[in-house]
Write a protein that holds these residues in place. Structure first.
Motif, PDB file in Angstrom:
ATOM      1  N   ASN A 226      11.373   4.808   0.212  1.00 22.27           N
ATOM      2  CA  ASN A 226      11.454   3.340   0.130  1.00 22.27           C
ATOM      3  C   ASN A 226      11.312   2.708   1.510  1.00 22.27           C
ATOM      4  O   ASN A 226      10.617   1.710   1.682  1.00 22.27           O
ATOM      5  CB  ASN A 226      12.787   2.899  -0.486  1.00 22.27           C
ATOM      6  CG  ASN A 226      12.807   3.083  -1.989  1.00 22.27           C
ATOM      7  OD1 ASN A 226      11.847   3.585  -2.563  1.00 22.27           O
ATOM      8  ND2 ASN A 226      13.887   2.687  -2.631  1.00 22.27           N
TER       9      ASN A 226
ATOM     10  N   ASP B  86       7.764   3.244   2.706  1.00 19.68           N
ATOM     11  CA  ASP B  86       6.879   2.381   1.918  1.00 19.68           C
ATOM     12  C   ASP B  86       6.907   0.945   2.473  1.00 19.68           C
ATOM     13  O   ASP B  86       5.869   0.310   2.658  1.00 19.68           O
ATOM     14  CB  ASP B  86       7.363   2.412   0.462  1.00 19.68           C
ATOM     15  CG  ASP B  86       6.539   1.513  -0.432  1.00 19.68           C
ATOM     16  OD1 ASP B  86       5.333   1.772  -0.564  1.00 19.68           O
ATOM     17  OD2 ASP B  86       7.113   0.534  -0.982  1.00 19.68           O
ATOM     18  N   ASN B  87       8.110   0.454   2.792  1.00 15.99           N
ATOM     19  CA  ASN B  87       8.228  -0.889   3.383  1.00 15.99           C
ATOM     20  C   ASN B  87       7.526  -0.945   4.737  1.00 15.99           C
ATOM     21  O   ASN B  87       6.806  -1.902   5.027  1.00 15.99           O
ATOM     22  CB  ASN B  87       9.696  -1.265   3.589  1.00 15.99           C
ATOM     23  CG  ASN B  87      10.342  -1.725   2.297  1.00 15.99           C
ATOM     24  OD1 ASN B  87       9.659  -1.929   1.294  1.00 15.99           O
ATOM     25  ND2 ASN B  87      11.648  -1.888   2.311  1.00 15.99           N
TER      26      ASN B  87
ATOM     27  N   LYS C 124       3.942  -1.033   4.067  1.00  8.49           N
ATOM     28  CA  LYS C 124       3.552  -2.295   3.397  1.00  8.49           C
ATOM     29  C   LYS C 124       3.624  -3.493   4.341  1.00  8.49           C
ATOM     30  O   LYS C 124       2.760  -4.347   4.350  1.00  8.49           O
ATOM     31  CB  LYS C 124       4.506  -2.558   2.220  1.00  8.49           C
ATOM     32  CG  LYS C 124       3.950  -2.085   0.897  1.00  8.49           C
ATOM     33  CD  LYS C 124       4.610  -2.725  -0.306  1.00  8.49           C
ATOM     34  CE  LYS C 124       6.103  -2.747  -0.324  1.00  8.49           C
ATOM     35  NZ  LYS C 124       6.677  -2.943  -1.647  1.00  8.49           N
TER      36      LYS C 124
ATOM     37  N   GLY D  35      13.832  -2.136  -3.697  1.00  6.37           N
ATOM     38  CA  GLY D  35      13.757  -0.968  -2.804  1.00  6.37           C
ATOM     39  C   GLY D  35      14.948  -0.852  -1.866  1.00  6.37           C
ATOM     40  O   GLY D  35      15.592   0.202  -1.792  1.00  6.37           O
TER      41      GLY D  35
HETATM   42 MG   LIG Z   1      10.289  -2.016  -0.644  1.00  6.61          MG
END
Ligand SMILES: [Mg+2]
Ligand SMILES: Nc1ncnc2c1ncn2[C@@H]1O[C@H](COP(=O)(O)OP(=O)(O)OP(=O)(O)O)[C@@H](O)[C@H]1O
Length: 468
Positions: free
Chosen positions: A353, A356-357, A360, A432
């Motif tokens: 998570n 991923d952040n 992203k 998340g």
């Molecule tokens: Mg996230």
């Protein structure tokens, strides 16, 4: 021996009184002619003269005893007990001495019990006030003084608690119409807090200025906040599900109607529908894993986990996503990184998570850096479990736009996003970091977030190391 002052008048009066039976007897002898008047008078005078020193000594003893008792009554500590010469006086003095010892013992007990009651009141977590019949505070415990931030004894209640509902309830109970009443009120300053107030009339007939009622306050702020959070959560979850559902229904209608025979539109719409369905299933999966983690939050995991391998694998898994944005994930893991006691799937989800952040919300063609190492010093907010032994930290840093400071405290709330539209566009559910926080809590760790707008963010997970 303490002697009191005996006046001459009193001395003669008592001697006369004591000699009166002798006088009556002599008078009778004179009356019956057995004795001459002058010898009789002489005998009576002799008796009086003989009585005077005895009476003086006796009265002196009595006055001494009175002085001694008076000194005792005023709390003094006279040197010795009077009345040693006279049996009766000695008995009286001994009885008074015993009475005094009993009284001293009782008053010590009373003082002890008052101290105990007072400490009992002070140690109650809820604010408590004792009020007299004019609404004045007779006694306030420590929690009440802390709540209102001032000394309260002697003040009218209205000076620090002006809520009309509480005042009306207090007046109703003090007026004697009812024996108790409950009411809710909020205290907006310094922090918005909600309370339930209970006012009870005390039993018995009170002395002037004594407490006649007791007012207790119970803080409902946390309960109210939980209620609001639960309601918000249901509303948010429904909203998050309704959005893709509405899109799906819309496309289904379009495909059944106007776009029925439009091959190109059908392909495009089916693609969007697959995305929306994917988003819904991600949301349901996240909600399920959040509730599962929450359910287990109070039981500590027991497996020994090789964190170095786990973090490397999580970084590997995110590589394709990072490459698509021209990013590199650079992991620097110290060779002697200790193991942790944990749940491997949860820890994998935690680092995925965060990575991923970072990917992203990071910047294209800038790296995401992962640093994992054992540590010597902990942040001030670290809890007892972290402080209890060796610990380690895994920091994930990106070079994205960063997060404005005011958002940081709320980032781990469910569905909280800095930029909702952007997060949704990226397929985010907004759960998340809430999942991350619960996993960290379950592992008795800590999550810290540092961010600078325009420069990027660092999410650091601090975990207790497994015993070697
Ligand atoms: Mg996230
Ligand atoms: N590294 C980061 N840089 C900038 N903003 C971030 C970063 N990580 C999180 N955020 C902000 O915090 C919000 C919450 O993050 P969270 O991971 O909980 O949800 P999400 O990423 O939107 O959705 P998902 O559930 O798919 O993770 C994000 O929407 C984003 O606004």
């Amino acid at each position: 021996m303490t002697k009191g002052n005996v006046t001459a008048g009193r001395l003669i009066a008592v001697a006369l009184l004591l000699s009166s039976p002798t006088g009556i007897m002599l008078l009778a002898l004179v009356g019956t002619g057995h004795l001459e008047r002058w010898p009789a008078f002489g005998t009576w005078l002799t008796v009086i003269v003989l009585l005077i020193p005895l009476v003086r000594a006796h009265l002196g003893e009595l006055a001494g005893l009175a002085n001694w008792i008076r000194a005792l009554a005023h709390g003094g500590e006279p040197v010795s007990q009077p009345g040693r010469g006279e049996v009766v006086l000695t008995e009286i003095a001994t009885a008074v001495g015993a009475l005094r010892r009993l009284w001293q013992q009782k008053s010590t007990e009373l003082a002890e019990s008052a101290r105990w009651n007072s400490s009992l009141l002070d140690n109650l977590p809820d604010p408590l006030l004792l009020l007299d019949s004019t609404r004045k505070v007779v006694r306030a415990n420590r929690a009440a003084i802390r709540l209102f931030g001032r000394e309260l004894a002697g003040c009218d209640m209205v000076a620090f608690l002006r809520d009309p509902v509480v005042l009306e309830a207090v007046d109703a109970v003090l007026g004697g119409g009812i024996s108790n009443r409950d009411c809710e009120f909020s205290q907006p300053v310094p922090l918005d807090r909600s309370f339930i107030a209970r006012i009870d009339r005390l039993d018995g007939q009170p002395a002037a200025e004594a407490a006649v009622a007791i007012l207790t306050l119970h803080d409902l702020t946390t309960v109210k906040r939980m209620e609001r959070m639960r309601a918000d959560f249901v509303a948010n979850a429904s909203h998050e599900l309704r959005t893709p559902l509405a899109a799906l229904s819309g496309f289904i209608e379009t495909l059944q109607g106007p776009a029925r025979d439009d091959e190109e539109a059908r392909e495009k719409f089916l693609g969007i529908m697959a995305d929306q369905a994917g988003r819904m299933s991600r949301l349901v999966a996240d909600l399920l894993s959040l509730s599962r983690i929450e359910l287990n939050e109070h039981t500590q995991p027991s497996e020994k986990v090789d964190l170095a391998r786990l973090v490397t694998n999580a970084a590997e898994a995110l590589k394709p996503l990072a490459q698509a944005r021209g990013m590199e994930i650079i992991a620097t893991i110290s060779a002697d990184l200790p193991q942790v006691i944990g749940q491997p799937d949860e820890l994998t989800q935690l680092f995925q998570n965060l990575l991923d952040n970072a990917v992203k919300y990071g910047r294209d063609h800038r790296p995401v850096e992962v640093h994992a190492a054992g540590i010597e010093t902990l942040p001030a907010t670290a809890g007892a479990a972290l402080r209890a032994g060796p610990a380690l930290r895994v920091a994930i840093r990106d070079h994205g736009e960063g997060i404005p400071h005011e958002h940081l405290p709320r980032l781990t709330e469910r569905f909280y996003r800095v930029d909702t539209a952007r997060s949704r566009k990226m397929g985010g559910t907004g759960l998340g970091l809430a999942i991350v926080k619960h996993i960290v809590n379950r592992h008795r760790g800590l999550l810290t977030i540092e961010s600078r707008v325009g420069e990027g963010s660092t999410f650091t997970v601090w975990l207790p190391a497994a015993p070697k």
